[in-house]
Design an enzyme around this catalytic site. Structure first.
Site, PDB file in Angstrom:
ATOM      1  N   LYS A 103       0.807  -1.223   0.000  1.00 26.66           N
ATOM      2  CA  LYS A 103       0.000   0.000   0.000  1.00 26.66           C
ATOM      3  C   LYS A 103       0.844   1.279   0.000  1.00 26.66           C
ATOM      4  O   LYS A 103       0.338   2.347  -0.332  1.00 26.66           O
ATOM      5  CB  LYS A 103      -0.959  -0.011   1.183  1.00 26.66           C
ATOM      6  CG  LYS A 103      -2.031  -1.075   1.050  1.00 26.66           C
ATOM      7  CD  LYS A 103      -2.919  -0.826  -0.167  1.00 26.66           C
ATOM      8  CE  LYS A 103      -4.028  -1.844  -0.263  1.00 26.66           C
ATOM      9  NZ  LYS A 103      -4.870  -1.641  -1.447  1.00 26.66           N
TER      10      LYS A 103
HETATM   11  N1  PMP Z   1      -3.557  -8.005   1.239  1.00 31.04           N
HETATM   12  C1  PMP Z   1      -3.669  -7.089   2.220  1.00 31.04           C
HETATM   13  C2  PMP Z   1      -3.105  -7.414   3.564  1.00 31.04           C
HETATM   14  C3  PMP Z   1      -4.296  -5.865   1.974  1.00 31.04           C
HETATM   15  O1  PMP Z   1      -4.402  -4.951   2.967  1.00 31.04           O
HETATM   16  C4  PMP Z   1      -4.832  -5.613   0.695  1.00 31.04           C
HETATM   17  C5  PMP Z   1      -5.521  -4.309   0.442  1.00 31.04           C
HETATM   18  N2  PMP Z   1      -6.889  -4.265   0.696  1.00 31.04           N
HETATM   19  C6  PMP Z   1      -4.721  -6.604  -0.291  1.00 31.04           C
HETATM   20  C7  PMP Z   1      -4.064  -7.779   0.023  1.00 31.04           C
HETATM   21  C8  PMP Z   1      -5.313  -6.458  -1.656  1.00 31.04           C
HETATM   22  O2  PMP Z   1      -4.660  -5.524  -2.459  1.00 31.04           O
HETATM   23  P1  PMP Z   1      -5.504  -4.620  -3.445  1.00 31.04           P
HETATM   24  O3  PMP Z   1      -6.311  -3.686  -2.590  1.00 31.04           O
HETATM   25  O4  PMP Z   1      -4.494  -3.916  -4.289  1.00 31.04           O
HETATM   26  O5  PMP Z   1      -6.408  -5.505  -4.245  1.00 31.04           O
END
Ligand code: PMP
Length: 332
Positions: free
Chosen positions: A48
């Site tokens: 993130k």
């Molecule tokens: N794994 C974790 C621990 C996350 O916090 C997130 C974000 N929501 C994701 C995977 C998924 O990533 P994305 O939001 O880019 O789909």
């Protein structure tokens, strides 16, 4: 690598350029070669950092984010941590609407990073005024000089991964990658990385990971949001009870759903056998990879990249705590 030699001006200069590590034991029985992109090497310990920095930099460039401004966001914790870190370095205030499903570790981390945290119930409809989406919107409306990051509905979320994660994986595998396995939450990681990789080689398969209890897989298959799919589940950051526009469903070839229990045991196995300490969704990604292998998706020539989104230290009171595992009925 040369990035850690000499002096780094700011912690934000270390976002991205994460390592790709060969997996040895956890994928031993599967056909092909397997590599994990370890996003915990970002300074905020998750993927993130990439989107948070990209969106903040863009807002600064456009003049939307001005001196003394407040950053507002909806987050399961990781985006919040990245935004809190960026806010400290750049001098903004940070207010976060966080789901009550998020681990206490994550909430404590956000507070330690100086963010104002509003805890919201996870199991309410997205348009319920108590949902973290609506709470964030209200805070944004009421706070002068504030910017709402809106990761679920922000194109820049996809663009951040298109510009960084995709090119990194292409280079790190020397263009040999054949399959990418990614956890889908907002969908930014899978969509941006997948789009870039498919532009380099349209034969690369983009394999999504969804949670039992989430609507994404069914939506991908039918184009409909099936309310019957929605059930409470424990994995944080994976799956959704709405359709985020930060997911480009055309880039994704197929989804597999994983259970809370399988994902938890897979994460614990990664620690014990590879010495990598990953978060809950990394376990989900390994479990889905095994399910894809059972569907005969891979051959001996496959070069499979798994994205491990964050670090296990955020789940000490969950999957790495035997009491919690027992309370979930995972140890029988
Ligand atoms: N794994 C974790 C621990 C996350 O916090 C997130 C974000 N929501 C994701 C995977 C998924 O990533 P994305 O939001 O880019 O789909």
């Amino acid at each position: 690598m040369t990035r850690n030699q000499g002096i780094t001006n700011s912690i934000l200069d270390l976002v991205g350029e994460t390592p790709l590590i060969r997996l040895h034991k956890v994928t031993k029985s599967l056909k092909g070669s397997y590599f994990a992109k370890i996003e915990a090497f970002n300074p905020g310990h998750s993927a993130k950092d990439r989107i948070a920095l990209h969106i903040v930099n863009d807002a600064e460039k456009k003049g939307i984010l001005k001196k003394g401004a407040t950053i507002v966001e909806t987050t399961s914790g990781n985006t919040g941590f990245s935004l809190a870190m960026i806010s400290i370095v750049k001098g903004y205030k940070c207010i976060l609407a966080v789901s009550d499903k998020s681990s206490q570790d994550k909430i404590d981390l956000l507070k330690s990073m100086g963010a104002e945290v509003h805890i919201c119930p996870a199991n309410v409809a997205p348009d319920d005024p108590r949902s973290y989406y609506e709470v964030a919107k209200t805070i944004h409306r009421k706070t002068k000089n504030s910017v709402y990051i809106n990761q679920y509905f922000n194109e820049l979320n996809i663009e951040a991964h298109y510009k960084t994660t995709g090119p990194e994986i292409w280079k790190q595998t020397d263009g040999k990658i054949t399959h990418l396995v990614v956890a889908s939450g907002t969908g930014g990681t899978i969509s941006g990385t997948g789009k870039y990789l498919k532009e380099q080689n349209p034969n690369i398969k983009i394999l999504g990971v969804d949670a039992v209890g989430s609507v994404l897989k069914r939506y991908h298959e039918t184009g409909e949001l099936d309310q019957n799919e929605i059930k409470p589940y424990k994995i944080e950051g994976l799956g959704k009870n709405l359709i985020p526009t930060a997911t480009d469903f055309d880039v994704i070839d197929i989804y597999e759903k994983v259970t809370d229990k399988d994902a938890a045991f897979a994460a614990r196995e990664i620690v014990k056998t590879e010495g990598i300490f990953p978060g809950y969704t990394s376990g989900a990604v390994l479990q889905a990879t095994r399910q894809y292998a059972a569907l005969d998706m891979f051959s001996d020539e496959s070069v499979v990249v798994l994205i491990f989104p964050d670090h296990g230290s955020r789940y000490m009171n969950k999957i790495y705590n035997d009491k919690w595992m027992k309370s979930q009925g995972f140890f029988e």
